[in-house]
Write a protein that holds these residues in place. Sequence first.
Motif, short mmCIF file in Angstrom:
data_model
loop_
_atom_site.label_atom_id
_atom_site.label_comp_id
_atom_site.label_asym_id
_atom_site.label_seq_id
_atom_site.Cartn_x
_atom_site.Cartn_y
_atom_site.Cartn_z
N THR A 130 0.80 -1.22 -0.10
CA THR A 130 -0.01 0.08 0.11
C THR A 130 1.04 1.35 0.05
O THR A 130 0.58 2.29 -0.87
CB THR A 130 -0.76 -0.09 1.15
OG1 THR A 130 -1.95 -0.95 1.16
CG2 THR A 130 -1.64 1.17 1.18
N SER A 131 1.90 1.27 0.86
CA SER A 131 2.91 2.37 0.92
C SER A 131 3.50 2.64 -0.51
O SER A 131 3.69 3.73 -1.01
CB SER A 131 3.89 2.05 1.89
OG SER A 131 4.82 3.21 1.96
N PHE A 132 4.12 1.53 -1.03
CA PHE A 132 4.57 1.69 -2.34
C PHE A 132 3.67 1.80 -3.59
O PHE A 132 4.30 3.02 -4.21
CB PHE A 132 5.20 0.08 -2.77
CG PHE A 132 5.19 -0.42 -4.09
CD1 PHE A 132 5.94 0.48 -4.91
CD2 PHE A 132 4.82 -1.53 -4.60
CE1 PHE A 132 6.05 0.05 -6.22
CE2 PHE A 132 5.02 -1.97 -5.92
CZ PHE A 132 5.80 -1.06 -6.86
N LEU A 133 2.48 1.52 -3.51
CA LEU A 133 1.48 2.27 -4.37
C LEU A 133 1.26 3.66 -4.29
O LEU A 133 0.90 4.23 -5.11
CB LEU A 133 0.28 1.21 -4.56
CG LEU A 133 0.43 -0.35 -4.76
CD1 LEU A 133 -1.12 -0.98 -4.95
CD2 LEU A 133 0.97 -0.39 -6.32
N SER A 134 1.18 3.99 -2.92
CA SER A 134 0.92 5.44 -2.89
C SER A 134 2.11 6.25 -3.48
O SER A 134 1.72 7.23 -3.90
CB SER A 134 0.86 5.74 -1.26
OG SER A 134 -0.33 4.96 -0.68
N GLN A 135 3.23 5.79 -3.29
CA GLN A 135 4.27 6.40 -3.97
C GLN A 135 4.07 6.57 -5.46
O GLN A 135 4.03 7.78 -6.15
CB GLN A 135 5.73 5.76 -3.78
CG GLN A 135 6.43 6.03 -2.41
CD GLN A 135 7.90 5.74 -2.58
OE1 GLN A 135 8.73 6.19 -3.51
NE2 GLN A 135 8.19 4.63 -1.68
N LEU A 136 3.56 5.61 -6.17
CA LEU A 136 3.35 5.63 -7.52
C LEU A 136 2.06 6.64 -7.86
O LEU A 136 2.22 7.50 -8.91
CB LEU A 136 2.84 4.35 -8.12
CG LEU A 136 3.95 3.16 -7.91
CD1 LEU A 136 3.53 2.04 -8.75
CD2 LEU A 136 5.28 3.72 -8.47
N ARG A 137 1.29 6.73 -6.83
CA ARG A 137 0.03 7.40 -7.19
C ARG A 137 0.34 8.92 -7.10
O ARG A 137 0.30 9.79 -8.00
CB ARG A 137 -1.05 7.26 -5.92
CG ARG A 137 -2.32 8.06 -5.95
CD ARG A 137 -3.00 8.13 -4.82
NE ARG A 137 -2.00 8.39 -3.71
CZ ARG A 137 -2.30 8.16 -2.27
NH1 ARG A 137 -3.54 7.53 -1.94
NH2 ARG A 137 -1.51 8.53 -1.30
#
Length: 369
Positions: free
Chosen positions: A65-72
């Motif tokens: 979730t934290s990783f995907l938040s970076q992408l977002r």
Amino acid sequence: MVHLKSLFYSKEMTAIEKRCREAHEKYGISTVIWNTTRQCGLKCTHCYIGDDQDLSGELSFSEVTSFLSQLRDMGVPLLFLTGGEPFLRKDIFEILRLCKDYQITTVLSSNGLLLDDEKIDALLRLNVHYIALSLYGPPSQHDAIVGLPQSHDKIIENAQKCIKKGIKVAFKTVVSSYTYENIPYILEKGLSVGAKAFYLCDLIETGRAEGAKFWRISNEQWVRLAEYLFNKVIVKGEAEIDIGACPSLAPLAIEYFRDREYDTEHAFKRLTSMSACPVGQGPISISANGDILPCNFMQAFKLGNIRQDSLAEVASSKLLQTIANKTELKGKCGVCRYKTLCCGCRAKAYLNNKDINDQDPTCILTQKQ
């Protein structure tokens, strides 16, 4: 990666390509390839992951979730989920739902065996852009390569189900001595069921293929294969054909089509902004345990870890910038007139001579001359 149809047949950038460029211009990252897990139920002869299926360090859902938040937050629009086998992650559909919520387009790479109607319906709801399925040849040969009887027929059956329900399917394979004669079968079989893309990756001698130079095809075979693929794209234009780990195919294609009086200006423009080996120019890889890598085949080059490092900061690392700028290339790659368009495969250069800036030992163009 060499996208033949996009280079020589389709002229306009897609919306997703434009978003990738915007993210790259702002943050240095355009796309991410994530090895979701090391788990896999097959034993493919050439697997670059190898036999180690230690799951102890894999990213938890909260870390994902934290990783995907970076992408977002960076506006990175495209995520490739591969493995191992992504469907062996129990939270894979939660991950895909999060990607949809974050407006991250997803491509899911799978062996295709765990698909069923329920999973296919979920992929459709979650807007998976493509599902890429492994195919290595006719039934007996495919089954022998992956180490599982009747897997070929199951993959084709599941591909047809996906296509019938509206999910785009790509077939992926490895270019090797034991698949070379099968590639026309793979393309014709894929087209017959409605596949929209094919990914052919040249053999990388790592993982289970470490030291297997005898599995490589000759340059003469590559040239014959290239001409077959060029004809598929230009004459018929039926599907996109992507070539991985063989960047010298791009200048070979330019010369081939220029000699036949095709317009190659579009290809030059695209390759000038994103060379055929895109390492350091936007795409980046994440291992199952969160290591940030220049590409999936460069496991020895850990740039950081997604648990504590910012992708934007890693994108500006000296290693990636050196590769992207092509200023320290050696040997034939260093003096090649096409080095800004091709760059050579950096993974092969390292595996061959432990030097990431060395010449690509498998270059088709220079060895053809």
